[in-house]
Design a protein around this motif. Structure first.
Motif, PDB file in Angstrom:
ATOM      1  N   GLN A  86       0.846  -1.197   0.000  1.00  0.00           N
ATOM      2  CA  GLN A  86       0.000   0.000   0.000  1.00  0.00           C
ATOM      3  C   GLN A  86       0.881   1.247   0.000  1.00  0.00           C
ATOM      4  N   THR A  87       0.647   2.121  -0.964  1.00  0.00           N
ATOM      5  CA  THR A  87       1.524   3.274  -1.157  1.00  0.00           C
ATOM      6  C   THR A  87       1.602   4.153   0.077  1.00  0.00           C
ATOM      7  N   ALA A  88       0.455   4.522   0.655  1.00  0.00           N
ATOM      8  CA  ALA A  88       0.459   5.453   1.786  1.00  0.00           C
ATOM      9  C   ALA A  88       1.222   4.867   2.967  1.00  0.00           C
ATOM     10  N   LYS A  89       1.012   3.577   3.252  1.00  0.00           N
ATOM     11  CA  LYS A  89       1.701   2.951   4.377  1.00  0.00           C
ATOM     12  C   LYS A  89       3.195   2.812   4.089  1.00  0.00           C
ATOM     13  N   ALA A  90       3.544   2.478   2.843  1.00  0.00           N
ATOM     14  CA  ALA A  90       4.958   2.348   2.484  1.00  0.00           C
ATOM     15  C   ALA A  90       5.680   3.683   2.637  1.00  0.00           C
ATOM     16  N   ILE A  91       5.048   4.750   2.196  1.00  0.00           N
ATOM     17  CA  ILE A  91       5.661   6.074   2.325  1.00  0.00           C
ATOM     18  C   ILE A  91       5.821   6.444   3.787  1.00  0.00           C
ATOM     19  N   HIS A  92       4.862   6.078   4.622  1.00  0.00           N
ATOM     20  CA  HIS A  92       4.947   6.410   6.047  1.00  0.00           C
ATOM     21  C   HIS A  92       6.177   5.781   6.693  1.00  0.00           C
ATOM     22  N   VAL A  93       6.533   4.572   6.256  1.00  0.00           N
ATOM     23  CA  VAL A  93       7.702   3.882   6.804  1.00  0.00           C
ATOM     24  C   VAL A  93       8.961   4.735   6.638  1.00  0.00           C
ATOM     25  N   LEU A  94       9.016   5.502   5.554  1.00  0.00           N
ATOM     26  CA  LEU A  94      10.232   6.247   5.227  1.00  0.00           C
ATOM     27  C   LEU A  94      10.309   7.621   5.876  1.00  0.00           C
ATOM     28  N   ARG A  95       9.228   8.085   6.428  1.00  0.00           N
ATOM     29  CA  ARG A  95       9.228   9.454   6.939  1.00  0.00           C
ATOM     30  C   ARG A  95      10.083   9.549   8.203  1.00  0.00           C
ATOM     31  N   ALA A  96      11.058  10.422   8.181  1.00  0.00           N
ATOM     32  CA  ALA A  96      11.969  10.557   9.319  1.00  0.00           C
ATOM     33  C   ALA A  96      11.215  10.925  10.589  1.00  0.00           C
ATOM     34  N   GLY A  97      10.148  11.698  10.458  1.00  0.00           N
ATOM     35  CA  GLY A  97       9.389  12.099  11.632  1.00  0.00           C
ATOM     36  C   GLY A  97       8.643  10.961  12.278  1.00  0.00           C
ATOM     37  N   GLY A  98       8.508   9.833  11.579  1.00  0.00           N
ATOM     38  CA  GLY A  98       7.764   8.700  12.103  1.00  0.00           C
ATOM     39  C   GLY A  98       8.650   7.630  12.704  1.00  0.00           C
ATOM     40  N   LEU A  99       9.902   7.961  13.004  1.00  0.00           N
ATOM     41  CA  LEU A  99      10.819   6.960  13.560  1.00  0.00           C
ATOM     42  C   LEU A  99      10.341   6.456  14.916  1.00  0.00           C
ATOM     43  N   ASP A 100      10.445   5.163  15.130  1.00  0.00           N
ATOM     44  CA  ASP A 100      10.236   4.644  16.472  1.00  0.00           C
ATOM     45  C   ASP A 100      11.606   4.370  17.106  1.00  0.00           C
ATOM     46  N   GLU A 101      11.594   3.971  18.353  1.00  0.00           N
ATOM     47  CA  GLU A 101      12.855   3.822  19.071  1.00  0.00           C
ATOM     48  C   GLU A 101      13.749   2.755  18.464  1.00  0.00           C
ATOM     49  N   SER A 102      13.137   1.668  17.954  1.00  0.00           N
ATOM     50  CA  SER A 102      13.962   0.602  17.375  1.00  0.00           C
ATOM     51  C   SER A 102      14.665   1.079  16.121  1.00  0.00           C
ATOM     52  N   ASP A 103      14.007   1.936  15.304  1.00  0.00           N
ATOM     53  CA  ASP A 103      14.651   2.476  14.115  1.00  0.00           C
ATOM     54  C   ASP A 103      15.828   3.369  14.497  1.00  0.00           C
ATOM     55  N   ALA A 104      15.606   4.229  15.491  1.00  0.00           N
ATOM     56  CA  ALA A 104      16.675   5.135  15.904  1.00  0.00           C
ATOM     57  C   ALA A 104      17.882   4.342  16.397  1.00  0.00           C
ATOM     58  N   GLY A 105      17.624   3.261  17.134  1.00  0.00           N
ATOM     59  CA  GLY A 105      18.734   2.446  17.608  1.00  0.00           C
ATOM     60  C   GLY A 105      19.429   1.714  16.496  1.00  0.00           C
ATOM     61  N   ALA A 106      18.650   1.280  15.490  1.00  0.00           N
ATOM     62  CA  ALA A 106      19.234   0.509  14.397  1.00  0.00           C
ATOM     63  C   ALA A 106      20.200   1.334  13.585  1.00  0.00           C
ATOM     64  N   SER A 107      19.915   2.633  13.450  1.00  0.00           N
ATOM     65  CA  SER A 107      20.758   3.467  12.607  1.00  0.00           C
ATOM     66  C   SER A 107      21.817   4.228  13.399  1.00  0.00           C
ATOM     67  N   ALA A 108      21.902   3.979  14.719  1.00  0.00           N
ATOM     68  CA  ALA A 108      22.943   4.612  15.515  1.00  0.00           C
ATOM     69  C   ALA A 108      24.314   4.121  15.068  1.00  0.00           C
ATOM     70  N   VAL A 109      25.324   4.936  15.335  1.00  0.00           N
ATOM     71  CA  VAL A 109      26.682   4.617  14.889  1.00  0.00           C
ATOM     72  C   VAL A 109      27.537   4.308  16.113  1.00  0.00           C
ATOM     73  N   PRO A 110      27.733   3.021  16.448  1.00  0.00           N
ATOM     74  CA  PRO A 110      28.564   2.676  17.611  1.00  0.00           C
ATOM     75  C   PRO A 110      30.040   2.858  17.297  1.00  0.00           C
ATOM     76  N   PRO A 111      30.885   2.950  18.322  1.00  0.00           N
ATOM     77  CA  PRO A 111      32.329   3.095  18.083  1.00  0.00           C
ATOM     78  C   PRO A 111      32.877   1.879  17.346  1.00  0.00           C
ATOM     79  N   THR A 112      33.778   2.120  16.413  1.00  0.00           N
ATOM     80  CA  THR A 112      34.162   1.094  15.452  1.00  0.00           C
ATOM     81  C   THR A 112      34.957  -0.054  16.058  1.00  0.00           C
ATOM     82  N   ARG A 113      35.993   0.230  16.844  1.00  0.00           N
ATOM     83  CA  ARG A 113      36.869  -0.854  17.311  1.00  0.00           C
ATOM     84  C   ARG A 113      36.117  -1.863  18.175  1.00  0.00           C
ATOM     85  N   PRO A 114      35.374  -1.435  19.189  1.00  0.00           N
ATOM     86  CA  PRO A 114      34.613  -2.440  19.946  1.00  0.00           C
ATOM     87  C   PRO A 114      33.516  -3.101  19.118  1.00  0.00           C
ATOM     88  N   LEU A 115      33.004  -2.407  18.123  1.00  0.00           N
ATOM     89  CA  LEU A 115      32.003  -3.009  17.251  1.00  0.00           C
ATOM     90  C   LEU A 115      32.596  -4.198  16.493  1.00  0.00           C
TER      91      LEU A 115
END
Length: 596
Positions: free
Chosen positions: A258-287
């Motif tokens: 569904q177009t409307a729902k698919a577009i909603h997934v991409l909206r930066a303002g609609g991020l949930d906590e799991s998305d924000a954590g997924a795209s976080a940038v951890p320190p490289t060496r311990p990673l």
């Protein structure tokens, strides 16, 4: 320090919001995008175009991918001028494929070099420019050959490629409107200077004099039309060092018809906590340490076919090799990284289609590969630059590529397949294969699952093949002699110079010639002196499993399409756990990235 939103003026190129940028795009415009693959796609600007009900656009870019999928979801595109359109490790781009097969959009296909040179001609106000002929490709048809310079390959004429509007997402811009880009640049520079208008979203606005990070490039304000701040404006693609790619958000977009729902997934303002954590940038060496603590295969397990193929490719790499790979080629990437971590430490690796040059050895990853390359690469470049510096001069020795079809000569088809009933099936496209088949030292194709459908007697269309094959011809053109080779899950083919046909040079352990013939649509010929592929050694397997591919990312090349999404989720879950572990190791420590 960056200015706050309340202190910003809207003088010069600065506008109040992304909607103001979208309002500048007129119906029928030739629109291009910045970024490459899942890196810095101008998602916020594209969503604003959809909201503004943009229409009849002519899309012009090296890759379609996510940006084209967004515009197609908004019914904004009438035609596409491109080299390739897929969703990287996810496979085909569903909206592009449907639109192409039902004739909803008109397609103009180019090789990567053709697009780059056409944009350069436009940028330099030339009536035409020149490039090496993509000999053997159907995309060479209609290109006027103009001969060759002394001791060089045949040349063809390239007309300018105009761009009305470029949409670009970048890290920062200053008060005057100068824009800073860090990381892989795709064809950004070629497009920026060719475009009549450049509309930019940025993560931050900073004061004059604050730009100029190591390895970044600054676009002068004279080439910038308008800028708006849009934090996380590339989400769910990456904009390092702020955030990485969120593969699960992209997967949800692809899984949502569904177009409307698919577009909603991409909206930066609609991020949930799991998305924000997924795209976080951890320190490289311990990673890296955390990722290597996870193993998908027990240490005592016998080698697998993916491992056999990776080791075989890795053994062809030495300290003088120059290896290029994209984000949609897990197996070749694993092979190059294995070579660099074992017997070829000085091999030069270029990731993200030449965007990161001379990267360090690292574990294979989806979420974090770009972050590590961003931090360790000797040079951040664009694919247009590396095409000129490495590809056209024949400096690349290794770029193993996949193909939907090959024939008995080693020619490939990645464009269209016609079924027996006349139905045409759209494939992703050849990308740059039409160029590199002749320019690289070797033309090497891999088939993870060889069968009669992908090894055919006659191709429906030739997207790439090696025509400049003999030592004499290649040396006369200033290119290194090499071969055409096909590596499959059953055997290794190599083209014989005398017969101009593929011959089986190696059978994998446990495979017989009859097995190969049963899975091949053309006649199978054994080479004189045909041998068995050597199995991986214990040391190679240990390096591969513990240091190079502990999460088993290379499996993505071998699972059926219907199983790929589940495997991607498994890999991402493991990567998230590794990222969380890395964050815990550095809890309380200052690990902020120094972008300034």
């Amino acid at each position: 320090m960056p200015q706050t939103a309340s202190s910003m003026s809207t003088t010069g190129p600065w506008v109040t919001g992304v909607a103001d940028l979208a309002a500048r795009v007129r119906p029928g415009s030739r629109v291009s995008v910045g970024g490459v693959h899942f890196t810095r796609a101008p998602v916020a600007a594209l969503l604003a175009l959809v909201d503004a009900e943009a229409s009849d656009l002519h899309y012009v870019a090296w890759s379609g991918g996510l940006p084209l999928e967004i515009l197609l979801a908004g019914d904004a595109v009438a035609s596409a001028e491109f080299c390739f359109s897929a969703m990287d490790v996810f496979g085909s781009a569903p909206r592009f494929r449907a639109a192409a097969e039902n004739g909803r959009i008109r397609l103009i296909e180019r090789t990567a070099l053709n697009l780059i040179v056409g944009l350069r001609a436009e940028a330099e106000n030339l009536g035409w420019d020149l490039m090496q002929e993509p000999a053997g490709s159907a995309l060479a048809d209609g290109l006027g050959r103009v001969g060759a310079g002394r001791g060089r390959a045949p040349l063809v004429r390239v007309e300018p490629i105009p761009v009305d509007v470029m949409l670009l997402h970048a890290q920062r811009a200053d008060d005057d409107g100068n824009v800073e880009i860090a990381g892989a640049r795709g064809t950004d520079l070629s497009t920026i200077y060719a475009a009549k208008e450049v509309l930019v979203t940025v993560e931050e606005r900073v004061a004059k004099g604050m730009l100029g990070s190591p390895r970044s490039v600054i676009i002068p304000r004279s080439h910038i039309t308008a800028i708006a701040t849009a934090p996380r404006g590339a989400f769910p693609t990456s904009c390092l060092p702020y955030y990485g790619t969120d593969y699960l958000a992209i997967q949800r977009f692809l899984e949502t018809p569904q177009t409307a729902k698919a577009i909603h997934v991409l909206r930066a303002g609609g991020l949930d906590e799991s998305d924000a954590g997924a795209s976080a940038v951890p320190p490289t060496r311990p990673l890296v340490e955390a990722m290597r603590s996870v193993r998908h295969i027990p240490p005592a397990a016998e080698w697998t076919v993916p491992e056999l193929m990776a080791v075989h490719i890795a053994r062809t790499v030495d300290d003088d090799s120059v290896c290029s790979f994209g984000s949609a080629s897990p197996l070749p990437a694993v092979a190059y990284l294995l070579a660099k971590q074992t017997h070829a430490p000085r091999a030069l690796l270029m990731s993200l289609n030449g965007g990161y040059v001379d990267i360090d050895a690292r574990p294979m990853s989806l979420s974090f590969a770009e972050q590590i390359d961003f931090e360790t690469a000797a040079c951040h470049t664009g694919g247009d630059e590396t095409y000129h510096w490495y590809y056209q001069s024949g400096r690349v020795s290794h770029e193993v590529v996949g193909a939907a079809q090959i024939d008995g000569r080693g020619a490939t088809n990645n464009m269209w397949i016609t079924r027996a009933d006349g139905t045409r099936i759209r494939l992703p496209g050849q990308g740059g294969m039409g160029d590199v088949a002749n320019l690289h030292r070797d033309f090497v194709i891999y088939l993870p699952r060889q069968d009669r459908r992908n090894t055919v007697r006659t191709l429906d269309m030739v997207s790439a093949q090696r025509v400049w094959s003999s030592r004499e011809v290649r040396e006369s053109y200033g290119l290194r002699p090499g071969t055409t080779k096909v590596i499959t899950n059953l055997c290794v083919f190599e083209r014989d110079a005398a017969s101009d046909r593929l011959q089986v040079t190696e059978l994998h352990p446990g495979v017989e010639l009859a097995d190969v013939q049963a899975a091949t649509g053309f006649d199978v010929v054994p080479a004189r002196g045909m041998t068995r592929t050597s199995a991986p050694t214990a040391a190679e397997l240990t390096a591969l499993r513990e240091r190079v591919d502990p999460l088993g990312v290379s499996r993505l090349d071998f699972v059926p399409a219907r199983e790929r999404f589940a495997l991607i989720r498994e890999i991402i879950d493991a990567e998230r756990a590794a990222g969380a572990a890395a964050q815990r190791q550095t809890s309380g420590k200052d690990t902020a990235h120094d972008f300034a």
